[in-house]
Design an enzyme around this catalytic site. Structure first.
Site, mmCIF file in Angstrom:
data_model
loop_
_atom_site.group_PDB
_atom_site.id
_atom_site.type_symbol
_atom_site.label_atom_id
_atom_site.label_comp_id
_atom_site.label_asym_id
_atom_site.label_seq_id
_atom_site.Cartn_x
_atom_site.Cartn_y
_atom_site.Cartn_z
ATOM 1 C CB CYS A 117 49.816 34.764 32.438
ATOM 2 S SG CYS A 117 48.710 35.606 33.562
ATOM 3 C CG HIS A 257 52.867 33.390 34.876
ATOM 4 N ND1 HIS A 257 52.957 34.757 34.851
ATOM 5 C CD2 HIS A 257 51.599 33.098 35.285
ATOM 6 C CE1 HIS A 257 51.798 35.270 35.217
ATOM 7 N NE2 HIS A 257 50.956 34.282 35.489
ATOM 8 C CG ASN A 287 49.646 36.987 37.915
ATOM 9 O OD1 ASN A 287 50.305 37.420 36.971
ATOM 10 N ND2 ASN A 287 48.759 36.018 37.784
HETATM 11 O O1 UT7 Z 1 48.190 33.964 36.003
HETATM 12 C C1 UT7 Z 1 47.338 32.886 35.750
HETATM 13 C C2 UT7 Z 1 46.079 33.131 36.400
HETATM 14 N N1 UT7 Z 1 45.901 32.917 37.775
HETATM 15 C C3 UT7 Z 1 46.368 31.890 38.517
HETATM 16 O O2 UT7 Z 1 47.188 31.096 38.120
HETATM 17 C C4 UT7 Z 1 45.788 31.743 39.882
HETATM 18 C C5 UT7 Z 1 45.422 30.309 40.161
HETATM 19 N N2 UT7 Z 1 44.725 30.109 41.431
HETATM 20 C C6 UT7 Z 1 45.283 30.363 42.628
HETATM 21 O O3 UT7 Z 1 46.394 30.856 42.730
HETATM 22 C C7 UT7 Z 1 44.507 29.960 43.852
HETATM 23 O O4 UT7 Z 1 43.438 29.126 43.487
HETATM 24 C C8 UT7 Z 1 43.976 31.155 44.686
HETATM 25 C C9 UT7 Z 1 45.133 31.886 45.344
HETATM 26 C C10 UT7 Z 1 43.200 32.106 43.775
HETATM 27 C C11 UT7 Z 1 43.043 30.649 45.778
HETATM 28 O O5 UT7 Z 1 43.745 29.736 46.608
HETATM 29 P P1 UT7 Z 1 43.091 28.330 46.993
HETATM 30 O O6 UT7 Z 1 44.006 27.649 47.920
HETATM 31 O O7 UT7 Z 1 42.732 27.658 45.693
HETATM 32 O O8 UT7 Z 1 41.830 28.785 47.789
HETATM 33 P P2 UT7 Z 1 40.303 28.462 47.499
HETATM 34 O O9 UT7 Z 1 39.834 29.226 46.318
HETATM 35 O O10 UT7 Z 1 40.138 26.978 47.497
HETATM 36 O O11 UT7 Z 1 39.633 29.052 48.787
HETATM 37 C C12 UT7 Z 1 39.931 28.540 50.091
HETATM 38 C C13 UT7 Z 1 39.221 29.400 51.111
HETATM 39 C C14 UT7 Z 1 37.743 29.674 50.761
HETATM 40 O O12 UT7 Z 1 37.007 29.685 51.946
HETATM 41 P P3 UT7 Z 1 36.176 28.378 52.387
HETATM 42 O O13 UT7 Z 1 35.232 28.092 51.256
HETATM 43 O O14 UT7 Z 1 37.199 27.292 52.579
HETATM 44 O O15 UT7 Z 1 35.514 28.830 53.639
HETATM 45 C C15 UT7 Z 1 37.796 31.068 50.174
HETATM 46 O O16 UT7 Z 1 36.570 31.753 50.334
HETATM 47 O O17 UT7 Z 1 39.854 30.683 51.181
HETATM 48 C C16 UT7 Z 1 38.877 31.701 51.008
HETATM 49 N N3 UT7 Z 1 39.506 32.862 50.385
HETATM 50 C C17 UT7 Z 1 40.138 33.803 51.084
HETATM 51 N N4 UT7 Z 1 40.329 33.988 52.406
HETATM 52 C C18 UT7 Z 1 41.023 35.069 52.793
HETATM 53 C C19 UT7 Z 1 39.600 33.137 49.061
HETATM 54 N N5 UT7 Z 1 40.294 34.278 48.891
HETATM 55 C C20 UT7 Z 1 40.632 34.712 50.124
HETATM 56 C C21 UT7 Z 1 41.348 35.836 50.601
HETATM 57 N N6 UT7 Z 1 41.528 35.958 51.928
HETATM 58 N N7 UT7 Z 1 41.880 36.754 49.768
#
Ligand code: UT7
Length: 336
Positions: A117, A257, A287
């Site tokens: 990225c 980004h 992204n």
């Molecule tokens: O370009 C550079 C590379 N990438 C990035 O910069 C991405 C960086 N990370 C992020 O943007 C975020 O961490 C994510 C968008 C990937 C995830 O968001 P988050 O607020 O960190 O969520 P989380 O991983 O802490 O997950 C929270 C909950 C989990 O459920 P439980 O364990 O609380 O029951 C996940 O299983 O959300 C769940 N979850 C989803 N639910 C519905 C994860 N993905 C999804 C989804 N839909 N697509």
């Protein structure tokens, strides 16, 4: 006395595929919801290159053609193409020669650069050095990625985040004080463990086992990347502002980004910089990896005035990250 000439961006082009993949459509593929994706990422839809005969080189060539057409620049006058991508058409050969071929850049040489990225910012710096050295006059820097080629559409953790697209800018020598002024780039190899496509390279060449274990798809520890991205983008923005004696009120626009709206808002908040001067188009494209920054420049170029101070910041796999300070320069405009 030798005075250093800046390299400056004099034209911008872009391309996104027509096919739109909305959050609603993803609801039928994985266990997710429009509400979750919108509130956690800011993304509403992304573009998908939905033609098996097309790849990253085609999107990049479309972006280059758009740049040339809108600026009226002769394709024969382009000296070099630098493509930032993590999704080359092939592992070998490079994609840049294909772009030269497809966009009719008959006098250009070129090469690929992979910094995920952060790739576009790194490539911009390399291109600027070529211009500043006076060895080349016109360089096109491209950020292009077909993320749909490496996304597992059964994995809700990643498939909601990424999209396809390409953006291109023309670099020339500046006739005034505008142009690329400074950059601060960093890497942290420990980040490799948290964001990668594990197989398909020299460590894990393709095999039945790597395919069975879905190791050719992007995998990430979202929370670690999220926190690291906020820290990395914030710290390099602060460092570059201090080094150039810039206060927040001196910055006209920040182009971050586009990985997650919450990351962008956190960086803006950390810098005490108003969100209405931060460029955001993540809701439309998701992204697009190396393409997010040039696609932002393409979408918002009408807002930038000559002499505007732009702070551009990125974070990605590697980890790679950094910030660039540039003054927006005079643009070529085609007289129609
Ligand atoms: O370009 C550079 C590379 N990438 C990035 O910069 C991405 C960086 N990370 C992020 O943007 C975020 O961490 C994510 C968008 C990937 C995830 O968001 P988050 O607020 O960190 O969520 P989380 O991983 O802490 O997950 C929270 C909950 C989990 O459920 P439980 O364990 O609380 O029951 C996940 O299983 O959300 C769940 N979850 C989803 N639910 C519905 C994860 N993905 C999804 C989804 N839909 N697509």
């Amino acid at each position: 006395m030798i005075t250093k000439k800046n390299a400056t961006i004099t034209a911008v082009g872009g391309y996104v595929p027509d096919t739109i993949l909305t959050n609603k459509m993803l609801e039928s593929k994985v266990n997710t919801s429009d509400e979750w994706i919108t509130s956690r990422t800011g993304i509403k839809e992304r573009r998908i290159l939905n033609d098996v005969n097309l790849a990253t080189s085609d999107m990049a060539a479309f972006a280059v053609k758009n740049l040339l057409q809108e600026s009226g620049i002769d394709p024969k006058s382009i000296d070099c193409v630098i493509l930032a991508t993590s999704t080359p058409d092939h592992i070998l050969a490079p994609t840049a020669p294909l772009i030269c071929e497809k966009a009719g850049l008959i006098n250009a040489w070129g090469f690929d650069l992979n910094a995920a990225c952060s790739g576009f910012l790194y490539a911009l710096s390399v291109g600027a050095s070529f211009i500043e050295s006076n060895r080349y006059k016109r360089i096109i820097v491209i950020g292009a990625d077909q993320m749909s080629a490496i996304v597992n559409y059964e994995d809700r953790d990643t498939c909601v985040l990424f999209g396809d697209g390409a953006g291109a800018v023309l670099l020339e020598s500046s006739t005034d004080e505008n142009g690329l002024i400074d950059n601060i780039f960093k890497v942290d190899g420990k980040g490799n463990a948290f964001l990668s496509v594990p197989a398909g390279g020299s460590l894990f060449p393709a095999s039945a086992l790597t395919i069975e274990h879905k190791k050719h798809f992007i995998q990430q520890d979202g929370r670690t990347v999220f926190k690291s991205a906020i820290l990395g983008m914030t710290s390099t923005c602060i460092e570059i502002m201090e080094r150039n004696a810039l206060k927040t009120e001196d910055i006209d626009w920040i182009i971050p980004h586009q990985a997650n709206l919450r990351i962008i808002e956190a960086v803006s908040n950390n810098l005490n910089f108003p969100m209405n001067k931060v460029k955001v188009n993540i809701e439309k494209y998701g992204n697009t990896t190396a393409a997010t920054i040039p696609l932002c420049m393409w979408d918002f170029k009408k807002d930038f005035k000559e002499g505007d101070n732009l702070l551009v910041t990125a974070f990605g796999a590697g980890f790679t990250y950094g910030s660039t300070f540039l003054k927006w320069g005079k643009q070529h405009t085609q007289k129609l």
